[in-house]
Design a protein around this motif. Structure first.
Motif: not given
Length: 428
Positions: A21-37, A145-157
């Motif tokens: 679960x820990x590797x999911x924290x950074x993508x979640x934080x980035x998406x949370x900030x970006x979605x809010x912005x 789009x951005x997640x698939x380009x820069x964090x390819x190891x994270x599951x696309x779904x």
């Protein structure tokens, strides 16, 4: 014996280890900030444009800011402007909004600028739709789009799930709504591990999105109505009747939706459908007044600030006009969601109930009515219950709403939804 073993295995799923679960924290934080912005940016830009269009511009022309003439001109002009975007901008501002809901498809990146532009123009111009559906679609597309380009190891779904949760958290200013929606969605999917393991990343994204929005934008859903005291039996009866009545009104709109949509689709071209929708919305604004314009969040605060300021007939008229405006705006091609205007409809209906029967507390009338109308229009049980409860900030209301949701849900479940398939038939 075999059945007991199967049941035991089903209820003792192994928990996901922390290292997964820990590797999911950074993508979640980035998406949370970006979605809010994205949400805050579109909202603030639309507010600034709205201030100009409905303030200095009519003043300079010597026209009343919310006169019948100016409301009509602005809604038709908004239809023309959005029609041009849908017609000429690459991607045509995404799919027909009547076919989309909170569960947004992953759109190609080329579609997103046009969708943002169409949404901003709609929010500023006055049609009765909210930002939720297109903003979720934009954030889902960007994250995938951005997640698939820069964090390819994270599951696309995972990216659409994070973006949807983060945007719902940003829209409501709290991660609770997102957690409820995601848990409802996960209930119909095969999942591994415990529920909270599956909610860990979406809840992180939603919490970060909500906090970012709260710090930057300070959204407020509490209407400031007098809190409900110790409930009585008559309060339970009132909640049951009001929620069911609101659900029935909502179902009237749902039933009419495919017919209204079909009427506009006969015009075939966005430069005919959207201006025609603007004409109808202008006529409705002349009947309902300025409070029936826009997404409705600011306007329902005006209603709640003075619950005694309008008669029962005026409240009922605003609710019916707003419902008609929602149907037209969602059918003719304006890009927007249906939750925010539905909340206005429910608030007006609840205050109508209070005006008819003063013994019905305003907080009870509003929350029960919002619950019923949202159940009919969204078919999202948790979102409906959460929104109705958070509007009045009264803990004792939750038990009443849970009971009131039961007959209201029986009225709406299994029936057509306010969402269409591509062939124009309603989703069930």
């Amino acid at each position: 014996m075999a059945q007991d073993t199967e049941q035991h295995a089903r209820t003792t799923r192994p928990a996901t280890p922390a290292r997964a679960l820990l590797p999911l924290v950074l993508p979640s934080v980035v998406v949370g900030v970006a979605a809010s912005l994205v949400y805050v940016g579109v909202s603030l830009a639309a507010e600034q444009l709205q201030h100009v269009l409905w303030g200095p511009l009519p003043d300079a022309l010597g026209v009343g800011r919310y006169s019948v003439l100016w409301m009509f001109v602005m809604l038709v002009a908004t239809g023309i402007a959005v029609g041009l975007v849908v017609w000429k901008v690459p991607g045509h501002a995404g799919p027909d909004p009547a076919t989309t809901g909170l569960d947004a498809p992953v759109l190609p990146p080329a579609v997103l600028p046009g969708l943002v532009l169409a949404t901003g123009l709609m929010l500023a111009g006055g049609p009765s739709l909210g930002p939720e559906n297109p903003i979720i679609a934009v954030n889902v597309g960007l994250a995938a789009w951005l997640g698939g380009r820069f964090l390819r190891r994270t599951p696309g779904a995972l990216w659409p799930l994070l973006a949807e949760a983060a945007t719902i958290g940003a829209l409501f200013g709290t991660p609770v709504a997102a957690a409820l929606v995601i848990s409802e969605a996960l209930a119909g999917r095969p999942t591994r591990g415990l529920l909270w393991d599956n909610l860990f990343a979406p809840l992180t994204a939603a919490a970060v999105g909500a906090m970012t929005t709260t710090l930057l934008f300070r959204p407020a859903f509490d209407l400031g109505l007098p809190a409900l005291g110790r409930p009585h039996w008559q309060d339970l009866l009132s909640a049951l009747v009001i929620a069911s009545a609101a659900a029935l009104l909502g179902m009237c709109g749902v039933r009419a939706f495919p017919y209204v949509h079909s009427a506009f689709q006969r015009l075939r071209h966005p430069m005919l459908m959207l201006p025609a929708g603007g004409v109808v919305l202008g006529a409705l604004a002349a009947v309902g007044g300025r409070l029936t314009l826009f997404k409705g969040l600011t306007e329902l605060g005006v209603l709640a600030h003075d619950p005694e300021g309008w008669s029962a007939g005026q409240f009922a008229a605003m609710a019916v006009v707003k419902l008609a405006a929602l149907l037209v705006a969602a059918s003719c091609g304006f890009r927007g969601g249906r939750i925010f205007p539905a909340v206005f409809i429910g608030t007006a209906l609840g205050l109508c109930a209070h005006a008819l029967i003063p013994a019905v507390p305003p907080a009870l009338g509003v929350s029960a009515s919002v619950l019923g109308i949202l159940l009919a229009i969204t078919r999202q049980g948790w979102v409906s219950l959460f929104t109705a409860a958070v509007l009045v900030a009264s803990p004792v209301i939750i038990a009443l709403l849970c009971v009131a949701s039961l007959p209201a849900w029986l009225l709406v479940t299994g029936r057509p939804q306010m969402q269409l398939r591509k062939d124009g038939t309603p989703v069930r």
